[in-house]
Write a protein that holds these residues in place. Structure first.
Motif, PDB file in Angstrom:
ATOM      1  N   VAL A   1       0.957  -1.156  -0.121  1.00 60.45           N
ATOM      2  CA  VAL A   1       0.042   0.079  -0.048  1.00 60.45           C
ATOM      3  C   VAL A   1       0.869   1.166   0.080  1.00 60.45           C
ATOM      4  CG1 VAL A   1      -1.727   1.339   1.219  1.00 60.45           C
ATOM      5  CG2 VAL A   1      -2.005  -1.243   1.255  1.00 60.45           C
ATOM      6  N   SER A   2       0.794   2.104  -0.879  1.00 62.59           N
ATOM      7  CA  SER A   2       1.509   3.513  -0.956  1.00 62.59           C
ATOM      8  C   SER A   2       0.552   4.657  -1.348  1.00 62.59           C
ATOM      9  CB  SER A   2       2.475   3.187  -2.126  1.00 62.59           C
ATOM     10  OG  SER A   2       2.035   3.279  -3.453  1.00 62.59           O
ATOM     11  N   VAL A   3       0.888   5.693  -0.960  1.00 58.70           N
ATOM     12  CA  VAL A   3       0.188   6.741  -1.354  1.00 58.70           C
ATOM     13  C   VAL A   3       1.061   7.705  -2.194  1.00 58.70           C
ATOM     14  CG1 VAL A   3      -0.944   6.913   0.786  1.00 58.70           C
ATOM     15  CG2 VAL A   3       1.178   8.383   0.454  1.00 58.70           C
ATOM     16  N   ASN A   4       0.322   8.493  -2.983  1.00 54.13           N
ATOM     17  CA  ASN A   4       1.084   9.564  -3.815  1.00 54.13           C
ATOM     18  C   ASN A   4       1.651  11.064  -3.023  1.00 54.13           C
ATOM     19  OD1 ASN A   4       1.556  11.414  -6.333  1.00 54.13           O
ATOM     20  ND2 ASN A   4       0.555   9.216  -7.265  1.00 54.13           N
ATOM     21  N   THR A   5       2.246  11.717  -3.792  1.00 58.96           N
ATOM     22  CA  THR A   5       2.831  12.952  -3.038  1.00 58.96           C
ATOM     23  C   THR A   5       1.738  14.080  -2.808  1.00 58.96           C
ATOM     24  OG1 THR A   5       3.336  13.664  -5.222  1.00 58.96           O
ATOM     25  CG2 THR A   5       5.248  12.770  -3.649  1.00 58.96           C
ATOM     26  N   TYR A   6       0.690  13.886  -3.622  1.00 55.74           N
ATOM     27  CA  TYR A   6      -0.490  14.852  -3.581  1.00 55.74           C
ATOM     28  C   TYR A   6      -1.697  14.360  -2.913  1.00 55.74           C
ATOM     29  CZ  TYR A   6      -1.243  12.555  -7.976  1.00 55.74           C
ATOM     30  OH  TYR A   6      -1.535  11.429  -9.046  1.00 55.74           O
ATOM     31  N   THR A   7      -1.494  12.792  -2.108  1.00 51.47           N
ATOM     32  CA  THR A   7      -2.580  12.257  -1.461  1.00 51.47           C
ATOM     33  C   THR A   7      -2.765  13.392  -0.084  1.00 51.47           C
ATOM     34  OG1 THR A   7      -1.778  10.275  -2.076  1.00 51.47           O
ATOM     35  CG2 THR A   7      -3.419  10.462  -0.248  1.00 51.47           C
ATOM     36  N   ASP A   8      -4.304  13.572   0.097  1.00 54.00           N
ATOM     37  CA  ASP A   8      -4.439  14.382   1.205  1.00 54.00           C
ATOM     38  C   ASP A   8      -4.056  13.704   2.371  1.00 54.00           C
ATOM     39  OD1 ASP A   8      -6.333  16.884   1.838  1.00 54.00           O
ATOM     40  OD2 ASP A   8      -6.896  15.146   3.339  1.00 54.00           O
ATOM     41  N   ARG A   9      -3.539  14.607   3.546  1.00 52.19           N
ATOM     42  CA  ARG A   9      -3.017  13.949   4.609  1.00 52.19           C
ATOM     43  C   ARG A   9      -3.927  13.293   5.444  1.00 52.19           C
ATOM     44  NH1 ARG A   9      -1.587  18.354   9.388  1.00 52.19           N
ATOM     45  NH2 ARG A   9      -3.826  18.629   9.868  1.00 52.19           N
ATOM     46  N   GLU A  10      -5.194  13.654   5.707  1.00 47.38           N
ATOM     47  CA  GLU A  10      -6.221  12.771   6.012  1.00 47.38           C
ATOM     48  C   GLU A  10      -6.362  11.405   5.704  1.00 47.38           C
ATOM     49  OE1 GLU A  10     -10.418  14.215   7.480  1.00 47.38           O
ATOM     50  OE2 GLU A  10      -9.527  15.848   6.387  1.00 47.38           O
ATOM     51  N   GLU A  11      -6.317  11.256   4.465  1.00 49.75           N
ATOM     52  CA  GLU A  11      -6.381  10.073   3.739  1.00 49.75           C
ATOM     53  C   GLU A  11      -5.022   9.185   3.940  1.00 49.75           C
ATOM     54  OE1 GLU A  11      -6.637   8.105  -0.635  1.00 49.75           O
ATOM     55  OE2 GLU A  11      -7.636   9.999  -0.453  1.00 49.75           O
ATOM     56  N   VAL A  12      -3.976   9.775   4.090  1.00 46.68           N
ATOM     57  CA  VAL A  12      -2.723   9.198   4.669  1.00 46.68           C
ATOM     58  C   VAL A  12      -2.996   8.560   6.240  1.00 46.68           C
ATOM     59  CG1 VAL A  12      -0.062   9.392   5.044  1.00 46.68           C
ATOM     60  CG2 VAL A  12      -1.454  10.487   3.159  1.00 46.68           C
ATOM     61  N   ALA A  13      -3.607   9.407   6.956  1.00 40.60           N
ATOM     62  CA  ALA A  13      -3.635   8.953   8.125  1.00 40.60           C
ATOM     63  C   ALA A  13      -4.721   7.535   8.447  1.00 40.60           C
ATOM     64  CB  ALA A  13      -4.069  10.209   9.169  1.00 40.60           C
ATOM     65  N   GLU A  14      -5.762   8.013   7.528  1.00 37.15           N
ATOM     66  CA  GLU A  14      -6.645   6.723   7.671  1.00 37.15           C
ATOM     67  C   GLU A  14      -6.115   5.526   7.245  1.00 37.15           C
ATOM     68  OE1 GLU A  14     -10.257   5.785   4.972  1.00 37.15           O
ATOM     69  OE2 GLU A  14     -10.336   7.904   5.385  1.00 37.15           O
ATOM     70  N   ILE A  15      -5.205   5.496   6.249  1.00 36.82           N
ATOM     71  CA  ILE A  15      -4.575   4.252   5.450  1.00 36.82           C
ATOM     72  C   ILE A  15      -3.580   3.689   6.794  1.00 36.82           C
ATOM     73  CG2 ILE A  15      -2.998   3.477   4.197  1.00 36.82           C
ATOM     74  CD1 ILE A  15      -4.170   5.370   1.985  1.00 36.82           C
ATOM     75  N   VAL A  16      -2.729   4.713   7.604  1.00 34.32           N
ATOM     76  CA  VAL A  16      -1.949   4.384   8.418  1.00 34.32           C
ATOM     77  C   VAL A  16      -2.495   3.600   9.621  1.00 34.32           C
ATOM     78  CG1 VAL A  16      -0.176   5.081  10.264  1.00 34.32           C
ATOM     79  CG2 VAL A  16       0.082   5.701   7.760  1.00 34.32           C
ATOM     80  N   ALA A  17      -3.902   4.305  10.063  1.00 31.98           N
ATOM     81  CA  ALA A  17      -4.561   3.778  11.146  1.00 31.98           C
ATOM     82  C   ALA A  17      -5.161   2.539  10.707  1.00 31.98           C
ATOM     83  CB  ALA A  17      -5.472   4.880  11.380  1.00 31.98           C
ATOM     84  N   ARG A  18      -5.753   2.348   9.763  1.00 35.31           N
ATOM     85  CA  ARG A  18      -6.480   1.165   9.437  1.00 35.31           C
ATOM     86  C   ARG A  18      -5.693   0.029   9.433  1.00 35.31           C
ATOM     87  NH1 ARG A  18      -8.883   0.669   3.770  1.00 35.31           N
ATOM     88  NH2 ARG A  18      -9.496   2.938   4.154  1.00 35.31           N
ATOM     89  N   TYR A  19      -4.555   0.192   8.793  1.00 32.66           N
ATOM     90  CA  TYR A  19      -3.563  -1.281   8.498  1.00 32.66           C
ATOM     91  C   TYR A  19      -2.779  -1.208   9.849  1.00 32.66           C
ATOM     92  CZ  TYR A  19      -5.415  -1.201   3.740  1.00 32.66           C
ATOM     93  OH  TYR A  19      -6.367  -1.019   2.591  1.00 32.66           O
ATOM     94  N   ASP A  20      -2.696  -0.414  10.691  1.00 27.99           N
ATOM     95  CA  ASP A  20      -1.589  -0.515  11.892  1.00 27.99           C
ATOM     96  C   ASP A  20      -0.361  -0.405  11.309  1.00 27.99           C
ATOM     97  OD1 ASP A  20      -3.938  -0.641  13.413  1.00 27.99           O
ATOM     98  OD2 ASP A  20      -3.670  -2.721  13.958  1.00 27.99           O
ATOM     99  N   PHE A  21      -0.129   0.483  10.317  1.00 29.32           N
ATOM    100  CA  PHE A  21       1.368   0.696   9.781  1.00 29.32           C
ATOM    101  C   PHE A  21       1.824   1.513  10.918  1.00 29.32           C
ATOM    102  CE2 PHE A  21      -0.195   0.223   5.119  1.00 29.32           C
ATOM    103  CZ  PHE A  21      -0.084  -1.079   5.018  1.00 29.32           C
ATOM    104  N   LEU A  22       3.431   1.565  10.782  1.00 34.94           N
ATOM    105  CA  LEU A  22       4.313   2.506  11.293  1.00 34.94           C
ATOM    106  C   LEU A  22       4.803   3.513  10.488  1.00 34.94           C
ATOM    107  CD1 LEU A  22       6.574  -0.184  13.283  1.00 34.94           C
ATOM    108  CD2 LEU A  22       4.649   1.289  14.005  1.00 34.94           C
ATOM    109  N   ALA A  23       4.657   3.174   9.313  1.00 33.79           N
ATOM    110  CA  ALA A  23       5.002   4.231   8.060  1.00 33.79           C
ATOM    111  C   ALA A  23       4.356   3.949   6.620  1.00 33.79           C
ATOM    112  CB  ALA A  23       6.606   4.450   7.893  1.00 33.79           C
ATOM    113  N   VAL A  24       3.934   4.692   5.967  1.00 34.50           N
ATOM    114  CA  VAL A  24       3.451   4.316   4.529  1.00 34.50           C
ATOM    115  C   VAL A  24       4.341   5.143   3.564  1.00 34.50           C
ATOM    116  CG1 VAL A  24       1.847   6.405   4.567  1.00 34.50           C
ATOM    117  CG2 VAL A  24       1.266   4.123   3.069  1.00 34.50           C
ATOM    118  N   PRO A  25       4.881   4.136   2.492  1.00 30.49           N
ATOM    119  CA  PRO A  25       5.604   4.555   1.585  1.00 30.49           C
ATOM    120  C   PRO A  25       4.922   5.789   0.664  1.00 30.49           C
ATOM    121  CG  PRO A  25       5.056   2.747   0.870  1.00 30.49           C
ATOM    122  CD  PRO A  25       4.481   2.896   2.149  1.00 30.49           C
ATOM    123  N   VAL A  26       5.640   6.874   0.035  1.00 31.59           N
ATOM    124  CA  VAL A  26       5.032   8.195  -0.682  1.00 31.59           C
ATOM    125  C   VAL A  26       5.847   7.885  -1.937  1.00 31.59           C
ATOM    126  CG1 VAL A  26       4.670  10.384  -1.026  1.00 31.59           C
ATOM    127  CG2 VAL A  26       4.705   9.265   1.370  1.00 31.59           C
TER     128      VAL A  26
END
Lengths: 453, 453
Positions: free
Chosen positions: A208-233
């Protein structure tokens, strides 16, 4: 307990400052975490803050302190600090924090600081600043570990050990020869597989990765949902350019929740508790204007029923309870829907089932409280000729007010969400005000009809 | 975008279920993260959920799914699952998640599941369940790495490699011979120090830890403040017994924010958007009772001024605007203070400076809007003999209503916090209702005096 500790800390600092006990102050500073200092700083005067800041000897501690300070304290402190010193501090700061803080400063000052910083550091920060606010690009850090897909486990471990300036290798990202993100593997896997096996043979590829222009709220949602420590951009070519770490996600979640709460209360999300009376007044003034216009509308509506009021003065006495019941259930409905949208529990696709349920609850609660208030009206005006009609009007008015409030309260945020307008902004004053107007109008219409005025 | 993906997923699942395409369903299940499945499960019927759950072959995936499901879906699903199977799933679950989920079930069912589980797993879970709800003890996991202080770096690395069932060695905790927590060191340090140096010579000793009975909100605050990935939990003898990890902290922060928002809206923190109309009604009914009582009080107050109303009917027309302006600024003030307390920006020690500032803002905004409304009153009733007195009464009423609202709205949550009552619960209905009563009373008192009735 945590709060008390900071007050004790602030009190000791104040005492030592008064006594000019520089040595003891430096001792406290070196032993205290910058996050705790930032809380103690709130209790200090402007000049004491500068004195304390200048007594700190570790630029890294100073950089953490700056990024933990409240915005208004930060804005007051930074222009007072020597420019060479502040540039060194920003060099020592994580690039994403530096980009965010410089974004808050006047352009003139932030340019001056960037100018003074070492080129390699300032370029990195300016690069992050070039991404839009609230995007993944603006909060990512470049400290990730990326290893080529052809490398064996043994070489990968060696590469890791030489790369230990990356504080904690959350995940080991795997890239192809063009730098494109192709997989991820864990430290554990590197240790257990045969040393020569290339990473691409056992890495996980459903990454699972996000794009540089992904909204930060969506980034937070992804990290929270999958219990990640970090998500690659990744950039548009799917090249790995940074990671967003979980500590930033915690801040985002907390800030978004505060923002939503303040917006729903009709304060505006940027309200800061510690600002001056003048600024506080200026920010809150326009938000109350909706409520003022609604009040005016209600004034003219009631004015239109002057004849009814002259005949039955006591109609006026029911205005507060009818408005209050509608207003409160409207706030319930809109809050439930706004928070449901924010947490993902309510989906815009289910708009009619959500609104239908709220309406049903509104009607039922309207029947309950309408009956209560109708009974009170009947008892209070028992001797009046039209007391039954009056009781019935009041009861119907409560039912209609509460039903309309539940309908408007749930429908408006969903429609705003659909139209890509922030539902939290829409909800507070807008819902309350429109419910007030409708409630008052329905009440007087019903009463006028039933009492035969 | 995330939301759309889940809907597409749910739609494919529904289509395949209708066609009975078991193989394709299993294929989807094996390729989808349990967190995504939990969102798709919302869209499915009760029986489809059970079918899907039984098609899943990986107990670990099933265990993640269960811990991600919404509580009401979880409670509906679990009793339908075969007891042996559910016991295996709970054995595969992280102990803290298992303890939390079992705590939600009927005691009878949760005892039956614990009975069926392997002894070592059920003991661990029961141990966690013995800690009070909302404490660090109930959310900690035992998967930490603790190394004796006398061990050398080389042996420590070897111990780490044999201990790789701990997913990610966030921190390496150092304990003394009695198991007491004495320090912490990083993977990076282990790699760079001479291989035989004992840990105690370079470990960090200023370690932040929490107790098993520390409130989970305080745990979250600590993890967020220091940007930790985990915080160690110690018992009364300072023995290391577990860690609370950052993924749980994210959930806590989000849940606490939602709880505060719902409490402030007068809904009750346990309200779940997806429950039945009947349950929704039952939970919301009592919260509206305060507002009902307030409305009744206002009714009797206005009734007491019947004489004034008979003489000047149009006094009634100003009730909504006076109540509305007071109610809205009261909500602003109380929201700012409640959220300020929750985020630590407002300290109970500063009670008088906070309340004083809110009162000042209330008076200024009251003057502004009081003047507006007074002017409207003067223009509207220009030809009436006492129009100036009327305008002045309305203006004064708005000023007093808004000032009192700002005062009550900021003071009440601070007093509740001081008395250790949750300020968020207190704030919503309590503040609005008391502001309504005071506003109406002040308005009619002022008008009666100034108009000389």
């Amino acid at each position: 307990m945590q709060k008390d500790r900071n007050i004790i800390l602030a009190d000791s600092i104040k005492r030592l400052l008064r006594r000019g006990a520089t040595r003891s102050l430096q001792n406290i500073l070196s032993k205290t975490h910058a996050a705790d200092l930032s809380l103690a700083f709130r209790e200090l005067s402007k000049s004491s803050r500068l004195t304390m800041f200048n007594l700190m000897s570790d630029p890294e501690q100073q950089s953490i302190l700056l990024s933990e300070l409240e915005e208004n304290i930060f804005l007051e402190l930074v222009p007072e600090i020597n420019l060479d010193e502040i540039a060194t501090i920003f060099e020592n700061m994580a690039a994403d924090d530096a980009a965010e803080l410089l974004g808050h400063l006047d352009e003139e000052l932030s340019d001056a600081i960037l100018e003074k910083m070492k080129n390699e550091d300032s370029l990195e920060v300016e690069h992050l600043m070039s991404y839009g606010e609230d995007t993944a690009g603006s909060i990512m850090v470049p400290n990730f570990i990326a290893i080529k897909e052809d490398m064996g486990a043994k070489d990968a471990i060696a590469a890791l050990q030489s790369n230990m300036d990356v504080e904690m290798p959350f995940y080991i990202y795997v890239v192809n020869e063009y730098g494109k993100l192709v997989g991820v593997c864990s430290l554990r896997q590197l240790v257990v597989v045969p040393p020569e096996t290339p990473l691409k043979e056992y890495m996980a590829t459903d990454i699972v990765s996000v794009n540089t222009y992904t909204d930060r709220e969506e980034v937070a949602e992804i990290v929270a949902r999958y219990d990640f420590l970090a998500v690659p951009v990744v950039d548009d070519d799917h090249r790995l350019v940074g990671i967003v770490t979980v500590d930033d996600v915690i801040d985002i979640i907390s800030e978004e929740a505060t923002g939503d709460i303040l917006k729903m209360a009709g304060v505006g999300e940027d309200y800061i508790e510690t600002q001056t009376i003048f600024r506080g007044t200026r920010i809150r003034l326009p938000w109350l204007f909706t409520s003022f216009l609604g009040g005016l509308a209600a004034f003219f509506i009631i004015g239109g029923f002057e004849e009814s009021l002259e005949k039955y003065t006591y109609l006026a006495a029911f205005i507060p309870v009818i408005m209050g019941m509608g207003g409160n259930i409207g706030t319930q409905s809109s809050t439930i829907v706004v928070r449901g949208i924010a947490t993902g529990r309510i989906n815009i696709r289910d708009i009619w089932s959500v609104v239908g349920k709220e309406l049903a609850i509104g009607v039922i609660l309207g029947l309950v409280y309408g009956l209560f208030i109708g009974v009170v009206a009947k008892i209070r005006f028992f001797s009046e000729p039209l007391s039954l009609q009056l009781a019935f009007s009041v009861c119907l008015a409560v039912i209609s007010s509460m039903s309309v409030a539940a309908l408007v309260g749930s429908l408006v945020p969903l429609l705003f969400e659909k139209a890509n307008i922030d539902p939290a902004v829409a909800t507070g004053p807008f819902v309350t005000t429109s419910v007030d107007i409708v409630s008052v109008y329905c009440y007087f219409m019903i009463a006028t009809l039933l009492l035969g005025i």
